[in-house]
Design a protein around this motif. Structure first.
Motif, PDB file in Angstrom:
ATOM      1  N   GLU A  61       0.858  -1.077  -0.041  1.00  0.00           N
ATOM      2  CA  GLU A  61       0.033  -0.024   0.163  1.00  0.00           C
ATOM      3  C   GLU A  61       0.810   1.351   0.088  1.00  0.00           C
ATOM      4  N   GLN A  62       2.043   1.224   0.876  1.00  0.00           N
ATOM      5  CA  GLN A  62       2.865   2.299   0.705  1.00  0.00           C
ATOM      6  C   GLN A  62       3.509   2.656  -0.498  1.00  0.00           C
ATOM      7  N   ALA A  63       4.025   1.559  -1.223  1.00  0.00           N
ATOM      8  CA  ALA A  63       4.432   1.604  -2.650  1.00  0.00           C
ATOM      9  C   ALA A  63       3.473   2.058  -3.546  1.00  0.00           C
ATOM     10  N   ARG A  64       1.998   1.792  -3.479  1.00  0.00           N
ATOM     11  CA  ARG A  64       1.213   2.106  -4.490  1.00  0.00           C
ATOM     12  C   ARG A  64       0.997   3.888  -4.182  1.00  0.00           C
ATOM     13  N   GLY A  65       1.053   4.085  -3.265  1.00  0.00           N
ATOM     14  CA  GLY A  65       0.972   5.478  -2.849  1.00  0.00           C
ATOM     15  C   GLY A  65       2.386   6.328  -3.559  1.00  0.00           C
ATOM     16  N   GLU A  66       3.230   5.794  -3.441  1.00  0.00           N
ATOM     17  CA  GLU A  66       4.597   6.285  -3.929  1.00  0.00           C
ATOM     18  C   GLU A  66       4.748   6.367  -5.427  1.00  0.00           C
ATOM     19  N   SER A  67       3.858   5.377  -5.927  1.00  0.00           N
ATOM     20  CA  SER A  67       4.002   5.300  -7.458  1.00  0.00           C
ATOM     21  C   SER A  67       3.076   6.296  -8.070  1.00  0.00           C
ATOM     22  N   GLY A  68       2.264   7.220  -7.148  1.00  0.00           N
ATOM     23  CA  GLY A  68       1.425   8.060  -7.954  1.00  0.00           C
ATOM     24  C   GLY A  68      -0.037   7.568  -8.340  1.00  0.00           C
ATOM     25  N   GLY A  69      -0.186   6.135  -8.136  1.00  0.00           N
ATOM     26  CA  GLY A  69      -1.512   5.519  -8.572  1.00  0.00           C
ATOM     27  C   GLY A  69      -2.467   5.952  -7.563  1.00  0.00           C
ATOM     28  N   VAL A  70      -2.329   6.755  -6.316  1.00  0.00           N
ATOM     29  CA  VAL A  70      -3.187   7.113  -5.359  1.00  0.00           C
ATOM     30  C   VAL A  70      -3.169   8.507  -5.244  1.00  0.00           C
ATOM     31  N   ALA A  71      -4.288   9.166  -5.044  1.00  0.00           N
ATOM     32  CA  ALA A  71      -4.174  10.696  -4.673  1.00  0.00           C
ATOM     33  C   ALA A  71      -3.347  10.979  -3.605  1.00  0.00           C
ATOM     34  N   ALA A  72      -2.542  12.000  -3.725  1.00  0.00           N
ATOM     35  CA  ALA A  72      -1.398  12.323  -2.973  1.00  0.00           C
ATOM     36  C   ALA A  72      -2.116  12.395  -1.505  1.00  0.00           C
ATOM     37  N   GLY A  73      -3.333  13.176  -1.266  1.00  0.00           N
ATOM     38  CA  GLY A  73      -3.623  13.482   0.088  1.00  0.00           C
ATOM     39  C   GLY A  73      -4.239  12.133   0.667  1.00  0.00           C
ATOM     40  N   SER A  74      -4.497  10.947  -0.031  1.00  0.00           N
ATOM     41  CA  SER A  74      -4.856   9.863   0.718  1.00  0.00           C
ATOM     42  C   SER A  74      -3.875   8.695   0.748  1.00  0.00           C
ATOM     43  N   ALA A  75      -2.749   8.980   0.229  1.00  0.00           N
ATOM     44  CA  ALA A  75      -1.614   7.809   0.049  1.00  0.00           C
ATOM     45  C   ALA A  75      -1.233   7.558   1.413  1.00  0.00           C
ATOM     46  N   ALA A  76      -0.959   6.195   1.586  1.00  0.00           N
ATOM     47  CA  ALA A  76      -0.401   5.869   2.802  1.00  0.00           C
ATOM     48  C   ALA A  76       1.237   6.485   2.913  1.00  0.00           C
ATOM     49  N   LYS A  77       1.652   6.779   4.144  1.00  0.00           N
ATOM     50  CA  LYS A  77       2.811   7.503   4.209  1.00  0.00           C
ATOM     51  C   LYS A  77       3.834   6.413   4.176  1.00  0.00           C
ATOM     52  N   VAL A  78       5.106   6.816   3.512  1.00  0.00           N
ATOM     53  CA  VAL A  78       6.173   5.785   3.607  1.00  0.00           C
ATOM     54  C   VAL A  78       6.835   6.306   4.846  1.00  0.00           C
ATOM     55  N   GLY A  79       7.186   5.272   5.668  1.00  0.00           N
ATOM     56  CA  GLY A  79       8.107   5.382   6.814  1.00  0.00           C
ATOM     57  C   GLY A  79       8.713   4.029   7.163  1.00  0.00           C
ATOM     58  N   ARG A  80       9.480   4.258   8.310  1.00  0.00           N
ATOM     59  CA  ARG A  80      10.047   3.075   8.726  1.00  0.00           C
ATOM     60  C   ARG A  80       9.247   2.107   9.687  1.00  0.00           C
ATOM     61  N   LEU A  81       9.273   1.009   9.371  1.00  0.00           N
ATOM     62  CA  LEU A  81       8.452  -0.197  10.221  1.00  0.00           C
ATOM     63  C   LEU A  81       9.613  -0.494  11.377  1.00  0.00           C
ATOM     64  N   LEU A  82       8.882  -0.773  12.628  1.00  0.00           N
ATOM     65  CA  LEU A  82       9.811  -1.358  13.719  1.00  0.00           C
ATOM     66  C   LEU A  82      10.053  -2.707  13.310  1.00  0.00           C
ATOM     67  N   GLY A  83      11.334  -2.631  13.761  1.00  0.00           N
ATOM     68  CA  GLY A  83      11.988  -4.295  13.607  1.00  0.00           C
ATOM     69  C   GLY A  83      11.291  -5.129  14.700  1.00  0.00           C
ATOM     70  N   ALA A  84      11.120  -6.572  14.438  1.00  0.00           N
ATOM     71  CA  ALA A  84      10.694  -7.561  15.425  1.00  0.00           C
ATOM     72  C   ALA A  84      11.671  -7.628  16.342  1.00  0.00           C
TER      73      ALA A  84
END
Length: 106
Positions: free
Chosen positions: A43-66
């Motif tokens: 979902e984050q990659a989809r937002g980064e690709s421009g395939g989703v409206a900028a205001g509603s795209a999931a923000k790309v960030g860092r995931l916490l490690g396990a």
């Protein structure tokens, strides 16, 4: 749990669910399945690709490690059935009792 060729998929799924439930119900762990993390990253990659409206795209960030990774494999599996007949004549009934023995390595 790792996929084993001779173990039914439903059984593997059931064992995975039982382990996940036990970890969650212990109250000591936050359990996130790898498949869910993969979906978040898609979902984050989809937002980064421009395939989703900028205001509603999931923000790309860092995931916490396990802190822990739980993995396992079913090393042996067999099912046995035992038929028991009770009653007689028109009042007879047959009960089938099934049991399974499972070997796991974690």
């Amino acid at each position: 749990l790792g996929k084993q060729a001779d173990v039914p998929a439903q059984f593997q799924t059931g064992m995975t669910e039982m382990l996940t439930d036990a970890l969650v119900n212990s109250g000591r762990f936050v359990v996130v399945e790898r498949a869910i993390i993969d979906k978040v990253m898609e979902e984050q990659a989809r937002g980064e690709s421009g395939g989703v409206a900028a205001g509603s795209a999931a923000k790309v960030g860092r995931l916490l490690g396990a802190k822990f990774l739980v993995s396992g494999a079913i090393t042996s599996y067999n099912v046995s059935e035992k038929k028991e007949q009770t009653g007689f004549g028109p009042f007879a009934s047959t009960t089938i009792k099934s049991s399974a023995n499972v070997g796991l390595v974690m």
